[in-house]
Write a protein that holds these residues in place. Structure first.
Motif, PDB file in Angstrom:
ATOM      1  N   SER A   1       0.824  -1.206   0.000  1.00 25.08           N
ATOM      2  CA  SER A   1       0.000   0.000   0.000  1.00 25.08           C
ATOM      3  C   SER A   1       0.860   1.259   0.000  1.00 25.08           C
ATOM      4  CB  SER A   1      -0.917  -0.007   1.221  1.00 25.08           C
ATOM      5  OG  SER A   1      -1.645   1.195   1.315  1.00 25.08           O
ATOM      6  N   GLU A   2       2.004   1.198   0.677  1.00 25.64           N
ATOM      7  CA  GLU A   2       2.831   2.393   0.839  1.00 25.64           C
ATOM      8  C   GLU A   2       3.781   2.626  -0.326  1.00 25.64           C
ATOM      9  OE1 GLU A   2       5.485   4.510   4.365  1.00 25.64           O
ATOM     10  OE2 GLU A   2       5.085   2.358   4.420  1.00 25.64           O
ATOM     11  N   PHE A   3       4.330   1.547  -0.904  1.00 23.81           N
ATOM     12  CA  PHE A   3       5.393   1.701  -1.887  1.00 23.81           C
ATOM     13  C   PHE A   3       5.009   1.312  -3.310  1.00 23.81           C
ATOM     14  CE2 PHE A   3       7.679   1.158   2.152  1.00 23.81           C
ATOM     15  CZ  PHE A   3       8.499   2.284   2.116  1.00 23.81           C
ATOM     16  N   SER A   4       3.842   0.720  -3.507  1.00 20.52           N
ATOM     17  CA  SER A   4       3.501   0.301  -4.862  1.00 20.52           C
ATOM     18  C   SER A   4       3.364   1.492  -5.797  1.00 20.52           C
ATOM     19  CB  SER A   4       2.194  -0.501  -4.850  1.00 20.52           C
ATOM     20  OG  SER A   4       1.130   0.281  -4.339  1.00 20.52           O
ATOM     21  N   GLY A   5       2.988   2.650  -5.276  1.00 23.02           N
ATOM     22  CA  GLY A   5       2.860   3.840  -6.112  1.00 23.02           C
ATOM     23  C   GLY A   5       4.175   4.230  -6.753  1.00 23.02           C
ATOM     24  N   PHE A   6       5.308   4.076  -6.006  1.00 27.88           N
ATOM     25  CA  PHE A   6       6.614   4.410  -6.560  1.00 27.88           C
ATOM     26  C   PHE A   6       6.935   3.517  -7.746  1.00 27.88           C
ATOM     27  CE2 PHE A   6       7.766   5.713  -2.000  1.00 27.88           C
ATOM     28  CZ  PHE A   6       7.191   6.965  -2.197  1.00 27.88           C
ATOM     29  N   THR A   7       6.680   2.218  -7.574  1.00 25.63           N
ATOM     30  CA  THR A   7       6.980   1.273  -8.644  1.00 25.63           C
ATOM     31  C   THR A   7       6.130   1.548  -9.873  1.00 25.63           C
ATOM     32  OG1 THR A   7       7.567  -0.413  -7.007  1.00 25.63           O
ATOM     33  CG2 THR A   7       7.091  -1.169  -9.240  1.00 25.63           C
ATOM     34  N   GLU A   8       4.836   1.827  -9.672  1.00 20.97           N
ATOM     35  CA  GLU A   8       3.965   2.100 -10.809  1.00 20.97           C
ATOM     36  C   GLU A   8       4.389   3.361 -11.543  1.00 20.97           C
ATOM     37  OE1 GLU A   8       0.107   2.274  -9.161  1.00 20.97           O
ATOM     38  OE2 GLU A   8       0.005   0.136  -8.686  1.00 20.97           O
ATOM     39  N   ARG A   9       4.766   4.400 -10.796  1.00 21.42           N
ATOM     40  CA  ARG A   9       5.196   5.634 -11.449  1.00 21.42           C
ATOM     41  C   ARG A   9       6.486   5.430 -12.227  1.00 21.42           C
ATOM     42  NH1 ARG A   9       3.021   7.996  -6.732  1.00 21.42           N
ATOM     43  NH2 ARG A   9       5.026   7.973  -5.651  1.00 21.42           N
ATOM     44  N   ASN A  10       7.384   4.561 -11.694  1.00 22.60           N
ATOM     45  CA  ASN A  10       8.628   4.288 -12.409  1.00 22.60           C
ATOM     46  C   ASN A  10       8.356   3.542 -13.700  1.00 22.60           C
ATOM     47  OD1 ASN A  10      10.223   5.536 -10.485  1.00 22.60           O
ATOM     48  ND2 ASN A  10      10.409   3.660  -9.263  1.00 22.60           N
ATOM     49  N   LEU A  11       7.388   2.605 -13.643  1.00 22.37           N
ATOM     50  CA  LEU A  11       7.057   1.873 -14.861  1.00 22.37           C
ATOM     51  C   LEU A  11       6.420   2.787 -15.895  1.00 22.37           C
ATOM     52  CD1 LEU A  11       5.643  -1.434 -13.321  1.00 22.37           C
ATOM     53  CD2 LEU A  11       7.867  -1.100 -14.409  1.00 22.37           C
ATOM     54  N   ARG A  12       5.688   3.808 -15.414  1.00 24.79           N
ATOM     55  CA  ARG A  12       5.016   4.722 -16.336  1.00 24.79           C
ATOM     56  C   ARG A  12       5.883   5.893 -16.764  1.00 24.79           C
ATOM     57  NH1 ARG A  12       1.293   4.271 -12.318  1.00 24.79           N
ATOM     58  NH2 ARG A  12       1.719   6.394 -11.666  1.00 24.79           N
ATOM     59  N   SER A  13       7.063   6.073 -16.090  1.00 28.32           N
ATOM     60  CA  SER A  13       7.895   7.237 -16.410  1.00 28.32           C
ATOM     61  C   SER A  13       8.338   7.180 -17.858  1.00 28.32           C
ATOM     62  CB  SER A  13       9.120   7.258 -15.494  1.00 28.32           C
ATOM     63  OG  SER A  13       9.860   6.076 -15.664  1.00 28.32           O
ATOM     64  N   PRO A  14       8.090   8.250 -18.628  1.00 26.14           N
ATOM     65  CA  PRO A  14       8.404   8.233 -20.060  1.00 26.14           C
ATOM     66  C   PRO A  14       9.902   8.229 -20.305  1.00 26.14           C
ATOM     67  CG  PRO A  14       7.741  10.428 -19.379  1.00 26.14           C
ATOM     68  CD  PRO A  14       7.530   9.534 -18.191  1.00 26.14           C
ATOM     69  N   LYS A  15      10.323   7.500 -21.315  1.00 29.14           N
ATOM     70  CA  LYS A  15      11.712   7.482 -21.731  1.00 29.14           C
ATOM     71  C   LYS A  15      11.947   8.640 -22.705  1.00 29.14           C
ATOM     72  CE  LYS A  15      12.163   2.511 -21.164  1.00 29.14           C
ATOM     73  NZ  LYS A  15      12.519   1.236 -21.809  1.00 29.14           N
ATOM     74  N   PRO A  16      13.189   9.115 -22.829  1.00 29.74           N
ATOM     75  CA  PRO A  16      13.476  10.214 -23.754  1.00 29.74           C
ATOM     76  C   PRO A  16      13.009   9.880 -25.163  1.00 29.74           C
ATOM     77  CG  PRO A  16      15.359   9.749 -22.339  1.00 29.74           C
ATOM     78  CD  PRO A  16      14.366   8.660 -22.095  1.00 29.74           C
ATOM     79  N   ALA A  17      12.273  10.777 -25.749  1.00 28.70           N
ATOM     80  CA  ALA A  17      11.721  10.542 -27.080  1.00 28.70           C
ATOM     81  C   ALA A  17      12.748  10.881 -28.146  1.00 28.70           C
ATOM     82  CB  ALA A  17      10.463  11.382 -27.285  1.00 28.70           C
ATOM     83  N   LEU A  18      12.887   9.991 -29.127  1.00 34.01           N
ATOM     84  CA  LEU A  18      13.780  10.224 -30.245  1.00 34.01           C
ATOM     85  C   LEU A  18      13.114  11.106 -31.307  1.00 34.01           C
ATOM     86  CD1 LEU A  18      15.251   6.639 -30.678  1.00 34.01           C
ATOM     87  CD2 LEU A  18      16.236   8.586 -29.432  1.00 34.01           C
ATOM     88  N   LEU A  19      11.769  11.127 -31.340  1.00 39.68           N
ATOM     89  CA  LEU A  19      11.027  11.925 -32.316  1.00 39.68           C
ATOM     90  C   LEU A  19      10.167  12.944 -31.575  1.00 39.68           C
ATOM     91  CD1 LEU A  19       9.817   9.075 -34.697  1.00 39.68           C
ATOM     92  CD2 LEU A  19      11.807  10.556 -35.011  1.00 39.68           C
ATOM     93  N   SER A  20       9.932  14.054 -32.197  1.00 43.34           N
ATOM     94  CA  SER A  20       9.086  15.071 -31.594  1.00 43.34           C
ATOM     95  C   SER A  20       7.655  14.557 -31.490  1.00 43.34           C
ATOM     96  CB  SER A  20       9.125  16.350 -32.423  1.00 43.34           C
ATOM     97  OG  SER A  20       8.534  16.125 -33.692  1.00 43.34           O
ATOM     98  N   GLN A  21       6.884  15.182 -30.599  1.00 42.03           N
ATOM     99  CA  GLN A  21       5.501  14.739 -30.398  1.00 42.03           C
ATOM    100  C   GLN A  21       4.663  14.921 -31.667  1.00 42.03           C
ATOM    101  OE1 GLN A  21       3.618  16.635 -27.107  1.00 42.03           O
ATOM    102  NE2 GLN A  21       1.735  15.470 -27.292  1.00 42.03           N
TER     103      GLN A  21
END
Length: 755
Positions: A652-672
């Motif tokens: 309950s306390e730490f799962s949010g950190f893991t989920e946010r890390n999995l969702r953190s965007p990687k640097p985009a090679l192409l513009s949006q």
């Protein structure tokens, strides 16, 4: 005076150049020291690490200390008054054979000696004899490879050279392996052994050379020959390479030493691993595997970090249930990378405590990776925090105002703290760890080196290691059945309360088992009749009942009397006589083969007392322990259901950190904009999908394996805010019930303590 003409069949005039004699000994010494250092680093007979050291030691001894010394030494021999065409020349085939032969022989010798900490003089003698024979064989094979001369030997010198080679090799290796096994094999002792080992090679060579004459051959020289200049170039190149490796190794070793000294000024965690025989696992340098937790402890905590600190209590429980935290360590690590501790003030203590808990888990994970094993197998956290001996003594501060919180952060400044996790491994794990470069040795012979590396007192550390070793043998837990115990609390002059616990099993209170499996109505009535009596009066009442009881009642009354007397004898402190008996049993965890059994508890009837604060002397069987820590220990038994509760709390306390890390965007090679053109419309996320990605709480979180039948479990359902989305997140959270110790402590403090 003209020199005589050297004809085929004549013995050549012979001179020795002193500078090459000294150079040959230096070459042999370099190879010998390298060999001993590589052998010192070996930890077992398995794994590429140990095999590379074994092969390297055979090559350094055979190719440099023996082969290189021989040909540099022969360069010192000047024949026929220095005529270039009459100097020693070598057959390339025999020269190559003389290079590989000693390496093969020495490889077998070092394999035979092995790496056991218990030195076998027989094995070392056989290995030393084989090494000496390798020196002799290489010398005479190299002499046989001389192309333009025939060697003429004097038997006495041959015998003498063999004796010197065998004797000096045995002495050098015996001293080396004995000092290594006793962990007295410091670098300077290996240097001294290198002198002896190099003396074996050089002594044998020069005694044999003095007894050798060279007769010029008639036959033509073979086409494949090497002159002495070529051999010196080859040997010199090998020596330069070896010296470079030694200097690099010395630099790395110095850096590791400085790193270890730096570590002990910080908060660290070290692994204490025992094999089935009780030997301690250490690195080749004699230290424990260690990882830094933090060097900014004073900026994290507003009180001294002790075993009573909430963070330590939490981590102690986690170490008994690593499975509940292993999946969240990567998220913790990422959260630490993205958090600036300096921006958090003293008012954010809950956030600072959370960061420190993350640091503890991340350091534990790194330590398990250092040992190349899963986090679940790292071991249990030891119940003491040791302070290093470096830096100023801990400051004693007077009470300070709330505005001076920063001053309180300097309580542990300049002093390192060390935590330990301990476990015992199997023989298979021992072999695996040895193959990764660890050694197992008796704590008695390694304690000085280990204590020095951790900057701890040797005797104090030895006591803690002994305590950890005893804790690995069997779990300290009650046996099923009926027990009679004593629960005593005492106020602590520094605040809070302590409890009295068993000295050898500090997670248990003083108690003795009653030789009765269960109680019937009659025996329960006997217990009820003793309610509120002091221990003295309980013994008197039992004697009276024995005198007037029936034959059926006598066995239980006698067992009860003997058990109370045994409790009184085991813990002979006088204040127990005034403790009050409670006829209401307390249910405690006990040893069981099946943790799912609902009745996995033991019944204990308690004498209770509040010990005066001035009572300082205690019997040998008991000691004091902070109540908060003792209470945490009651949740860490292997049969405890609180492990599941803790796992859900961590989720309950730490799962949010893991989920946010999995969702953190990687640097985009192409513009949006460009990705919008190239990405098919059919693959773009819907509004609902974007909602789930952007909001970690836009889903239903349900704790797993909730046991609604457990009497120790209660469930609270909370409705979370929608967090800017149309929906609600339902969290099912399991709440821990108070332990028996908490309930009984409050009972002791709230009720009259006299009959």
């Amino acid at each position: 005076m003209e020199r005589p003409v050297l004809l085929p069949g004549d013995i050549a005039h012979q001179e020795i150049q002193a500078q090459y004699v000294a150079l040959s000994y230096a070459v042999s010494y370099i190879g010998s020291v390298t060999t001993l250092e590589l052998l010192h680093r070996r930890t077992g007979s398995r794994g590429w690490y140990n095999w590379s050291l074994l092969v390297g030691s055979a090559i350094s001894m055979g190719s440099i200390a023996i082969w290189g010394m021989h040909f540099i030494g022969n360069r010192a021999i000047i024949l026929d008054y220095g005529v270039d065409s009459h100097q020693l020349m070598y057959n390339s085939s025999f020269t190559a054979l003389s290079f590989f032969l000693p390496i093969i022989v020495l490889l077998s010798a070092y394999m035979f000696i092995g790496t056991n900490e218990d030195v076998s003089k027989t094995r070392v003698s056989i290995g030393g004899t084989t090494a000496g024979l390798a020196v002799v064989l290489m010398h005479y094979l190299g002499q046989f490879g001389i192309s333009n001369y025939t060697s003429v030997y004097k038997i006495a010198f041959v015998v003498g050279s063999v004796i010197i080679a065998l004797a000096a090799s045995n002495v050098a290796l015996l001293i080396f392996f004995v000092s290594r096994a006793q962990w007295a094999g410091t670098f300077w002792k290996r240097i001294c052994c290198g002198f002896v080992l190099a003396g074996a090679v050089s002594g044998m060579h020069w005694l044999a050379t003095v007894g050798t004459s060279y007769r010029l051959r008639n036959a033509e020289l073979p086409k494949s020959t090497l002159d002495r200049k070529q051999t010196v170039i080859v040997v010199g190149s090998l020596c330069v390479f070896t010296c470079t490796c030694l200097l690099a190794y010395a630099a790395i070793l110095g850096a590791k030493t400085r790193q270890m000294i730096s570590k002990v000024r910080k908060v660290t965690i070290s692994a204490v691993v025992f094999d089935p025989e009780g030997r301690l696992m250490v690195t080749t340098s004699g230290s424990l595997p260690t990882e830094v937790i933090t060097d900014t402890l004073n900026s994290l905590l507003d009180q001294e970090f002790t075993k009573e600190h909430p963070v330590f209590l939490w981590f102690y429980r986690v170490s008994h249930s690593w499975a509940g935290v292993k999946d969240f360590v990567s998220g913790m690590q990422q959260h630490l990378r993205t958090t600036d501790i300096k921006k958090l003030g003293a008012e954010d203590q809950s956030a600072l405590n959370l960061l420190f808990r993350e640091m503890l888990c991340v350091a534990a994970k790194k330590l398990s990776e250092q040992l190349r094993q899963p986090l679940e197998q790292l071991g249990f956290l030891y119940d003491e925090i040791l302070h290093t001996n470096i830096g100023p003594r801990r400051q004693i501060l007077a009470p300070i105002e709330g505005s001076d919180v920063e001053k309180l952060r300097k309580v542990t400044n300049g002093k390192g703290q060390t935590l330990f996790v301990y476990r015992q491994v199997t023989k298979e794990d021992v072999a695996r760890l040895q193959s990764h470069g660890y050694r197992f040795a008796s704590p008695k012979v390694t304690i000085e080196v280990v204590a020095r590396s951790l900057q701890l007192n040797k005797d104090e550390l030895m006591e803690h290691l002994r305590s950890m070793r005893e804790s690995t043998l069997a779990e300290s837990i009650l046996e099923p059945g009926i027990h009679i115990g004593c629960f005593a609390a005492r106020a602590n002059i520094e605040g809070g309360f302590d409890v009295l616990v068993q000295n050898l099993q500090p997670n248990l209170i003083p108690c003795v088992q009653l030789p009765v499996r269960s109680l019937n109505d009659d025996t329960k009535a006997v217990m009820q009749s003793l309610q509120g009596l002091s221990m003295t009066n309980v013994l008197r009442a039992l004697e009276i009942k024995l005198a007037a009881c029936s034959a059926n009642q006598r066995p239980f009354l006698e067992d009860m009397r003997v058990t109370v007397l045994a409790l009184r004898k085991a813990y002979p402190d006088t204040f127990w006589l005034d403790s009050i008996f409670s006829s209401t049993p307390v249910y405690m965890p006990c040893r069981t083969a099946n943790v799912e059994v609902e009745q996995s508890t033991a019944q204990m009837f308690l004498f209770r007392i509040v010990v005066p604060i001035h009572q300082r002397e205690l019997s040998d069987g008991i000691r004091i322990a902070p109540f908060d820590f003792f209470n945490a220990q009651q949740r860490t038994f292997s049969t405890s259901r609180d492990h599941e509760v803790l796992a859900r709390q961590i989720h309950s306390e730490f799962s949010g950190f893991t989920e946010r890390n999995l969702r953190s965007p990687k640097p985009a090679l192409l513009s949006q904009k460009l990705r919008g053109i190239l990405w098919p419309l059919s693959k773009r996320p819907t509004t609902a999908e974007r909602t789930l990605v952007d909001n970690p709480f836009a889903n239903i979180m349900i704790s797993q394996a909730v046991d609604v039948h457990s009497a120790k479990t209660s469930l609270d359902v909370h409705e979370l805010d929608t967090l800017q989305v149309a929906g609600a997140a339902v969290v099912v959270r399991e709440v821990e019930e108070p332990t028996w110790a908490e309930e009984y402590f409050h009972l002791l403090m709230s009720k009259p303590r006299s009959p």
